[in-house]
Design a protein around this motif. Structure first.
Motif, PDB file in Angstrom:
ATOM      1  N   VAL A 237      17.972  11.927   8.554  1.00 47.07           N
ATOM      2  CA  VAL A 237      16.959  11.851   7.516  1.00 47.07           C
ATOM      3  C   VAL A 237      16.356  10.456   7.574  1.00 47.07           C
ATOM      4  CG1 VAL A 237      16.474  12.199   5.091  1.00 47.07           C
ATOM      5  CG2 VAL A 237      18.485  13.230   6.112  1.00 47.07           C
ATOM      6  N   THR A 238      15.064  10.365   7.420  1.00 44.20           N
ATOM      7  CA  THR A 238      14.445   9.053   7.394  1.00 44.20           C
ATOM      8  C   THR A 238      14.271   8.634   5.950  1.00 44.20           C
ATOM      9  OG1 THR A 238      13.333   9.581   9.428  1.00 44.20           O
ATOM     10  CG2 THR A 238      12.495   7.712   8.205  1.00 44.20           C
ATOM     11  N   VAL A 239      14.789   7.453   5.646  1.00 46.82           N
ATOM     12  CA  VAL A 239      14.682   6.944   4.288  1.00 46.82           C
ATOM     13  C   VAL A 239      13.424   6.086   4.159  1.00 46.82           C
ATOM     14  CG1 VAL A 239      15.804   5.475   2.592  1.00 46.82           C
ATOM     15  CG2 VAL A 239      17.166   7.047   3.958  1.00 46.82           C
ATOM     16  N   ILE A 240      13.201   5.273   5.180  1.00 49.11           N
ATOM     17  CA  ILE A 240      12.005   4.436   5.203  1.00 49.11           C
ATOM     18  C   ILE A 240      11.341   4.616   6.566  1.00 49.11           C
ATOM     19  CG2 ILE A 240      11.102   2.067   5.131  1.00 49.11           C
ATOM     20  CD1 ILE A 240      13.737   1.328   3.635  1.00 49.11           C
TER      21      ILE A 240
ATOM     22  N   GLY B 107      27.138   6.167  -2.617  1.00 44.53           N
ATOM     23  CA  GLY B 107      26.257   7.075  -1.894  1.00 44.53           C
ATOM     24  C   GLY B 107      24.798   6.676  -1.925  1.00 44.53           C
ATOM     25  N   ILE B 108      24.531   5.386  -2.171  1.00 46.42           N
ATOM     26  CA  ILE B 108      23.146   4.916  -2.247  1.00 46.42           C
ATOM     27  C   ILE B 108      22.798   4.182  -0.957  1.00 46.42           C
ATOM     28  CG2 ILE B 108      21.597   3.339  -3.498  1.00 46.42           C
ATOM     29  CD1 ILE B 108      23.426   3.803  -5.984  1.00 46.42           C
ATOM     30  N   SER B 109      21.674   4.511  -0.361  1.00 45.35           N
ATOM     31  CA  SER B 109      21.254   3.797   0.837  1.00 45.35           C
ATOM     32  C   SER B 109      20.776   2.399   0.461  1.00 45.35           C
ATOM     33  CB  SER B 109      20.141   4.546   1.559  1.00 45.35           C
ATOM     34  OG  SER B 109      20.684   5.686   2.189  1.00 45.35           O
TER      35      SER B 109
ATOM     36  N   ASP C 136      18.287   6.395  -5.245  1.00 46.97           N
ATOM     37  CA  ASP C 136      18.687   6.924  -3.946  1.00 46.97           C
ATOM     38  C   ASP C 136      18.706   5.823  -2.901  1.00 46.97           C
ATOM     39  OD1 ASP C 136      18.753   9.388  -5.108  1.00 46.97           O
ATOM     40  OD2 ASP C 136      16.692   9.880  -4.566  1.00 46.97           O
ATOM     41  N   LEU C 137      17.998   4.747  -3.211  1.00 47.79           N
ATOM     42  CA  LEU C 137      17.844   3.656  -2.248  1.00 47.79           C
ATOM     43  C   LEU C 137      17.690   2.359  -3.025  1.00 47.79           C
ATOM     44  CD1 LEU C 137      16.948   2.559   0.655  1.00 47.79           C
ATOM     45  CD2 LEU C 137      14.630   3.211   0.006  1.00 47.79           C
ATOM     46  N   VAL C 138      18.307   1.274  -2.551  1.00 43.61           N
ATOM     47  CA  VAL C 138      18.053  -0.031  -3.183  1.00 43.61           C
ATOM     48  C   VAL C 138      17.551  -1.028  -2.159  1.00 43.61           C
ATOM     49  CG1 VAL C 138      19.530  -0.129  -5.223  1.00 43.61           C
ATOM     50  CG2 VAL C 138      20.523  -0.630  -2.988  1.00 43.61           C
TER      51      VAL C 138
ATOM     52  N   LEU D 165       7.640  -0.864  -2.189  1.00 45.70           N
ATOM     53  CA  LEU D 165       7.729  -0.516  -3.608  1.00 45.70           C
ATOM     54  C   LEU D 165       6.383  -0.033  -4.146  1.00 45.70           C
ATOM     55  CD1 LEU D 165       9.905  -3.458  -4.970  1.00 45.70           C
ATOM     56  CD2 LEU D 165      10.502  -1.046  -5.137  1.00 45.70           C
ATOM     57  N   GLY D 166       5.369  -0.072  -3.299  1.00 43.69           N
ATOM     58  CA  GLY D 166       4.039   0.375  -3.730  1.00 43.69           C
ATOM     59  C   GLY D 166       3.345  -0.634  -4.623  1.00 43.69           C
ATOM     60  N   LEU D 167       3.731  -1.906  -4.527  1.00 48.44           N
ATOM     61  CA  LEU D 167       3.163  -2.917  -5.409  1.00 48.44           C
ATOM     62  C   LEU D 167       2.064  -3.720  -4.755  1.00 48.44           C
ATOM     63  CD1 LEU D 167       6.465  -4.174  -6.972  1.00 48.44           C
ATOM     64  CD2 LEU D 167       4.757  -2.702  -8.011  1.00 48.44           C
ATOM     65  N   SER D 168       2.037  -3.686  -3.453  1.00 47.74           N
ATOM     66  CA  SER D 168       1.074  -4.491  -2.730  1.00 47.74           C
ATOM     67  C   SER D 168       0.527  -3.611  -1.608  1.00 47.74           C
ATOM     68  CB  SER D 168       1.819  -5.718  -2.190  1.00 47.74           C
ATOM     69  OG  SER D 168       1.117  -6.342  -1.171  1.00 47.74           O
ATOM     70  N   PRO D 169      -0.790  -3.429  -1.568  1.00 48.40           N
ATOM     71  CA  PRO D 169      -1.332  -2.517  -0.558  1.00 48.40           C
ATOM     72  C   PRO D 169      -1.257  -3.126   0.849  1.00 48.40           C
ATOM     73  CG  PRO D 169      -3.104  -3.568  -1.793  1.00 48.40           C
ATOM     74  CD  PRO D 169      -1.822  -4.054  -2.404  1.00 48.40           C
ATOM     75  N   ALA D 170      -0.973  -2.292   1.821  1.00 48.87           N
ATOM     76  CA  ALA D 170      -0.961  -2.757   3.199  1.00 48.87           C
ATOM     77  C   ALA D 170      -2.393  -2.943   3.671  1.00 48.87           C
ATOM     78  CB  ALA D 170      -0.246  -1.744   4.077  1.00 48.87           C
ATOM     79  N   THR D 171      -2.599  -3.881   4.582  1.00 51.34           N
ATOM     80  CA  THR D 171      -3.934  -4.073   5.128  1.00 51.34           C
ATOM     81  C   THR D 171      -4.289  -2.919   6.061  1.00 51.34           C
ATOM     82  OG1 THR D 171      -3.398  -6.413   5.103  1.00 51.34           O
ATOM     83  CG2 THR D 171      -5.463  -5.787   6.160  1.00 51.34           C
ATOM     84  N   GLU D 172      -3.310  -2.509   6.839  1.00 56.64           N
ATOM     85  CA  GLU D 172      -3.515  -1.304   7.653  1.00 56.64           C
ATOM     86  C   GLU D 172      -2.178  -0.665   7.960  1.00 56.64           C
ATOM     87  OE1 GLU D 172      -5.401  -3.177  11.114  1.00 56.64           O
ATOM     88  OE2 GLU D 172      -3.555  -2.807  12.225  1.00 56.64           O
ATOM     89  N   GLY D 173      -2.226   0.555   8.469  1.00 58.97           N
ATOM     90  CA  GLY D 173      -1.009   1.281   8.756  1.00 58.97           C
ATOM     91  C   GLY D 173      -0.518   2.017   7.527  1.00 58.97           C
ATOM     92  N   ARG D 174       0.611   2.719   7.680  1.00 57.81           N
ATOM     93  CA  ARG D 174       1.124   3.450   6.529  1.00 57.81           C
ATOM     94  C   ARG D 174       2.638   3.336   6.452  1.00 57.81           C
ATOM     95  NH1 ARG D 174       0.805   8.595   5.753  1.00 57.81           N
ATOM     96  NH2 ARG D 174       2.677   9.280   6.836  1.00 57.81           N
ATOM     97  N   ALA D 175       3.167   3.683   5.298  1.00 58.57           N
ATOM     98  CA  ALA D 175       4.605   3.632   5.126  1.00 58.57           C
ATOM     99  C   ALA D 175       5.045   4.711   4.158  1.00 58.57           C
ATOM    100  CB  ALA D 175       5.018   2.258   4.594  1.00 58.57           C
ATOM    101  N   GLU D 176       6.231   5.248   4.394  1.00 56.00           N
ATOM    102  CA  GLU D 176       6.810   6.230   3.490  1.00 56.00           C
ATOM    103  C   GLU D 176       8.202   5.783   3.085  1.00 56.00           C
ATOM    104  OE1 GLU D 176       6.946  10.148   5.067  1.00 56.00           O
ATOM    105  OE2 GLU D 176       4.806  10.523   4.733  1.00 56.00           O
ATOM    106  N   VAL D 177       8.519   5.999   1.805  1.00 51.83           N
ATOM    107  CA  VAL D 177       9.865   5.737   1.313  1.00 51.83           C
ATOM    108  C   VAL D 177      10.368   7.034   0.706  1.00 51.83           C
ATOM    109  CG1 VAL D 177      11.222   4.439  -0.365  1.00 51.83           C
ATOM    110  CG2 VAL D 177       9.400   3.303   0.895  1.00 51.83           C
ATOM    111  N   LEU D 178      11.521   7.507   1.147  1.00 51.70           N
ATOM    112  CA  LEU D 178      12.086   8.777   0.680  1.00 51.70           C
ATOM    113  C   LEU D 178      11.055   9.902   0.810  1.00 51.70           C
ATOM    114  CD1 LEU D 178      13.710   7.309  -2.562  1.00 51.70           C
ATOM    115  CD2 LEU D 178      14.911   7.855  -0.446  1.00 51.70           C
ATOM    116  N   GLY D 179      10.270   9.823   1.861  1.00 54.70           N
ATOM    117  CA  GLY D 179       9.279  10.861   2.118  1.00 54.70           C
ATOM    118  C   GLY D 179       8.022  10.752   1.275  1.00 54.70           C
ATOM    119  N   LEU D 180       7.908   9.676   0.461  1.00 52.73           N
ATOM    120  CA  LEU D 180       6.731   9.504  -0.403  1.00 52.73           C
ATOM    121  C   LEU D 180       5.853   8.387   0.145  1.00 52.73           C
ATOM    122  CD1 LEU D 180       8.794   9.506  -3.710  1.00 52.73           C
ATOM    123  CD2 LEU D 180       7.268  11.354  -2.987  1.00 52.73           C
TER     124      LEU D 180
END
Ligand code: ADP
Ligand code: MG
Lengths: 299, 376
Positions: free
Chosen positions: B55-58, B238-240, B207-209, B103-118
Motif C-alpha cells: 500500500v502506498t501511504v505517500i 499501528g500508525i505509519s 493513520d500516519l504521523v 499536509l495540504g498547507l502549502s501548494p506545490a509549484t508543480e507536480g502532484r502528491a497523494e497522502v493516504l490516497g488523497l
C-alpha cells in the motif's frame, strides 16, 4: 530477549501496552471551529487558564456591573420614575473599562498563539485560516458582548423591579443591546487586528490602548474646538474618526440615544447612515485584514 | 556466565548510554512493520492483518516547490509504504517544506502528491483529519497543562469532548507522561515537551504521523527514548510514521525505509536492510574495570575468540581506546553487547562509522550540495 517474550502471547502484550484505536466519530471542521470558539471565549475570562489570568477580566466584569447595580438600588429605594442613565449611554460612560478589557484580552487571544507558535499546529488540523479568524473574532466579540450587555441586563431587571414602565424599558434595553453588539464587533475587530501584528503581548496591550484613547482624545478635542467656534456641522463628521464616537453617532441617529457629542449635536439621519456604513465597513475591514494576516502565518 | 544476558542485564551495565534500541529488532515476533493497518475493518488490538499488501501511504510525482530565491524541492518523485520511514537531509534540504505540502498547507509549484490516497491539492482537510503532525519548532503554550493542551488539540481534530479527554489520558501515558501532565508545560524539560508534542500528534489516532526532527535538542538518553517511542508508534499503535532528521545514523536503527534528499532532490530511497546489509564499520569504546584494567583489550580478545576480526581505531579521536569491526547485520550488535556485558564492562560508545549523512553526500554530486549550501 527474555523480557520481550510475553508468556501468554498477544493477550499479554495488548494488556501491557493497552493501545486502543479510536473508531468513534470525527466531527470535522465546523466542530473544530466551534471548539476553538468556546476555548477562546472561556479564555477571554481566564477560564481553563491560571488563576492569575482570571483576575483582570473578572475584575473588569465586576467593575462594569457595579455602577449598574448601584443605580438600580438607588432607583428602587427612591422610587424614581426613570433610571439615572440610558441603556444606550451606559457603554459610552464606561468606555475606559471596555477599552481596558479589549486591550488586555485581544492580545491574550491571538498574540499568545503567535508567540508560542501554536498557530501552525491549528492549521495542521482540519480547520482553515478563515475558520481560525472567525472563531477568534466571534469569541472576542462574544466576550465583549457579555461584558457590555451584563450591566444592561442588571439595569433592565432593576427597572422592572422598580416597576418602571415596561414598554419603555424593554425598548430602551433592546436598543442598548443592539448598540453594544455593534460596539463588541467593532472593538473586537480592531483589538484583534492590532494584537495580531505582534507576538509580544505587552506591545499589543499598549497599542490597543493607544489607538482607542488617542483617537478618542483627538476626536473629542476637535469636536470641542468646533463647538466653541460654532461650526456645529463639523462635529458630526469629526465623530467618524474614533470607534466610540462612531458607536455614539450610530445610536443617536437610529437607536433613540441622546448624543454625547459636545452640545448634543449628534448626526442627522443622512449623516447617521454614513455612520452605519463606516461602522459596518470598519468591521468588515478588520475581518479582511485578519484573514490576510493569517494567510501568511501558514506553517 | 555463558547465558546471554537479559535486556535488564545490559541495561544495568550501560546505565548512562543505551545506544541501541534493544526492544525491537527485525526478529521481534511482534514486529508488524510492513503490515497495512485497518484495511479490513479491525479496530482494536495491536496486530492487524498479516498479509503483506503493498500500500502506498505517500506518493509524490515530480514534486517541486520554488520560493522566489530558492528551489526547496526539485522534481521529487518518491513512494512511501506503511511502516517507519526516515526522511534524511541536511538543513535546508527541503524536509519541512515537503511535510507542509503533504499536509495540504502549502501548494506545490508543480507536480502532484497523494497522502493516504488523497490528493494534497484538493483534499487537504480530509488528509489533516487522518494525519498527525509534530512540528520541529516549539509550539506549546507554557501556561496550560499538558492535559488541557492535548484535550484541546484532540477536539481541534474533531474528537467529541469525552473521547478527547479519554484519548488524552491514554496518549499521554503511552508517551510516558504521568503526574506531571497536570502541571503547566512551562516547567517541563525538553524531553517532556517533545513528548507532549508527540502526544498531540497521536491523540486523534491518525493513520500516519509526520514527525519533524523529533530528536532535536535531546540528550543521548532522551534521543534514544524518543527513537524507541517512534518505533512503537508503528509496531504497537499501528500508525505509519514519516520522521525527519539531519542525521542518517539515528534513523537507520529506527526506520524500515530511508529517503535521503539533498537540495530538494532525491538522493536515494531504500529500505534500511539495504543499508545494513552492506558491511558497516562499528566503532566501540568501553570502560575499564578493576577486573579488566584494559577493557579495550579484553573486548578485543573476547571478540577474537568468537571469530570476529577487530582493528584498533588509530587515527580517530581517542585512538587506542576505540575498536573497529565490521558488522554483519543485527547479529554483530547482539554479539558485541553480549561480550561486553559478560566482561562486566560499560559501553561508552558504539556507533557506525559508515553511512553518516556526510558520507552519503560524498557519493553524490558535489555541485548539488554546493547549491544547497548557497540556498540556505
Ligand atoms: N516560506 C519560505 N520562503 C522562502 N524560502 C523558504 C521558505 N520555507 C523554506 N524556504 C527555503 O527552502 C529551503 C528548504 O527549507 P526546509 O524545508 O525548511 O528545509 P529542512 O526542513 O530540510 O531544513 C531552505 O533553503 C529554506 O530557506
Ligand atoms: Mg526543517
Amino acid at each position: 530477549m527474555a523480557l520481550d517474550q510475553p508468556v501468554a502471547g498477544d493477550q499479554t502484550r495488548i494488556h501491557d501496552i493497552g493501545y486502543r484505536n479510536y473508531d468513534g466519530p470525527r466531527l470535522g471542521r465546523s466542530y473544530a471551529t466551534r471548539s476553538l470558539y468556546s476555548q477562546s471565549l472561556r479564555g477571554a475570562y481566564g477560564l481553563g487558564r491560571s488563576v492569575k489570568s482570571k483576575v483582570l477580566p473578572m475584575l473588569l466584569f465586576v467593575v462594569m456591573c457595579v455602577p449598574a447595580a448601584i443605580m438600580v438600588a438607588v432607583a428602587v429605594a427612591t422610587k424614581a420614575n426613570d433610571l439615572p442613565v440610558d441603556y444606550t449611554r451606559y457603554a459610552i460612560v464606561m468606555q475606559a473599562v471596555i477599552s481596558l478589557y479589549v486591550a488586555s484580552q485581544a492580545p491574550q487571544s491571538v498574540s499568545r498563539d503567535l508567540r508560542f507558535k501554536t498557530v501552525p499546529l491549528y492549521f495542521s488540523r482540519p480547520i482553515e485560516t478563515a475558520d481560525y479568524v472567525r472563531a477568534k473574532f466571534a469569541a472576542l466579540a462574544s466576550a465583549m458582548f457579555v461584558l457590555t450587555a451584563a450591566p444592561l441586563l442588571v439595569l433592565y431587571v432593576g427597572a422592572l423591579l422598580a416597576k418602571l414602565d415596561f414598554t419603555d424599558q424593554t425598548k430602551g434595553f433592546a436598543q442598548g443591546l443592539v448598540s453594544v453588539a455593534l460596539l463588541s464587533l467593532l472593538f473586537a475587530g480592531l483589538g484583534l487586528v492590532i494584537a495580531s501584528v505582534t507576538p509580544r503581548r505587552g506591545f499589543g496591550i499598549a497599542a490597543v490602548i493607544a489607538v482607542l484613547t488617542i483617537s478618542y482624545g483627538a476626536v473629542s478635542t476637535l469636536q470641542a474646538i468646533a463647538d466653541t467656534q460654532g461650526s456645529t456641522d463639523a462635529i458630526a463628521w469629526i465623530g467618524l474618526f474614533s470607534p466610540i464616537t462612531l458607536i455614539d453617532g450610530v445610536q443617536s441617529a437610529f437607536l433613540g440615544a441622546s448624543s454625547a457629542f459636545p452640545g448634543g449635536f449628534g448626526p442627522s439621519d443622512a449623516e447617521g447612515a454614513v455612520y452605519v456604513l463606516v461602522t459596518l465597513g470598519l468591521i468588515a475591514a478588520t475581518y479582511g485584514l485578519l484573514m490576510r494576516r493569517y494567510r501568511k502565518v501558514g506553517l | 556466565m555463558l547465558d546471554p544476558p537479559s535486556i535488564g542485564g545490559v541495561a544495568t551495565a550501560l546505565p548512562q548510554l543505551p545506544l541501541f534500541d534493544l526492544r525491537v529488532t527485525p526478529k521481534d515476533p511482534y514486529d508488524s512493520r510492513g503490515t497495512p493497518r485497518r484495511l479490513y475493518g479491525l479496530t482494536t488490538g495491536v496486530f492487524h492483518v498479516t498479509t503483506v499488501v503493498d500500500v502506498t501511504v505517500i506518493a509524490t510525482e515530480s514534486l517541486s516547490k520554488r520560493f522566489p530565491r530558492v528551489t526547496a524541492l526539485d522534481r521529487l518523485s518518491v513512494d512511501v509504504g506503511p511502516g517507519v520511514t526516515g526522511l534524511v537531509g541536511a538543513n535546508g534540504a527541503g524536509k519541512s517544506t515537503l511535510i507542509k505540502i503533504l499536509l495540504g498547507l502549502s501548494p506545490a509549484t508543480e507536480g502532484r502528491a497523494e497522502v493516504l490516497g488523497l490528493d494534497v491539492a484538493t483534499k487537504g482537510a480530509a488528509i489533516r483529519e487522518r494525519v498527525g503532525y509534530m512540528p520541529e519548532h516549539d509550539c506549546l503554550p507554557p501556561d496550560v497543562s499538558a492535559t488541557e493542551f492535548v484535550v484541546h488539540m484532540a477536539r481541534m481534530s474533531g474528537l467529541p469532548p469525552t473521547a478527547a479527554r479519554e484519548r488524552t489520558a491514554d496518549t499521554l501515558r503511552h508517551v510516558g507522561l504521568y503526574e506531571e501532565r497536570y502541571r503547566p508545560i512551562g516547567g517541563y524539560s525538553t524531553g517532556m515537551k517533545q513528548r507532549v508534542k508527540l502526544a498531540q500528534a497521536l491523540v486523534h489516532d491518525p493513520d500516519l504521523v509526520f514527525l519533524d526532527e523529533p530528536t532535536n535538542g535531546l540528550d543521548p538518553v532522551g534521543r534514544d527514548e524518543m527513537l524507541g517511542l517512534i518505533r512503537r508508534i508503528h509496531t504497537d499503535f499501528g500508525i505509519s510514521v514519516l520522521v525527519t532528521s539531519h542525521l542518517l545514523g539515528e534513523l537507520e536503527r529506527t526506520c524500515d525505509h530511508v529517503v535521503v534528499i539533498d537540495g530538494g532532490k532525491l538522493l536515494r530511497s531504500s529500505s534500511t536492510t539495504d543499508f545494513t546489509q552492506t558491511t558497516t564499520t562499528l566503532a566501540i569504546e568501553v570502560t575499564d574495570t578493576d577486573e579488566h584494567p584494559d577493557g579495550t583489550r579484553a573486548v578485543r580478545e573476547a571478540l577474537h575468540a568468537r571469530g570476529v576480526t577487530v582493528e584498533a581505531g588509530s587515527g580517530l579521536p581517542g585512538a587506542g581506546h576505540i575498536l573497529l569491526l565490521s558488522a554483519q547485520g543485527e547479529e554483530t550488535y547482539d554479539l558485541v553487547r553480549d561480550v561486553i556485558a559478560d566482561l562486566g564492562l560499560g559501553l561508552v560508545r558504539m556507533e557506525q562509522r559508515r553511512h553518516h549523512i556526510s558520507e552519503v553526500f560524498q557519493d553524490s554530486d558535489e555541485q548539488r550540495k554546493e547549491a544547497a549550501v548557497h540556498g540556505s
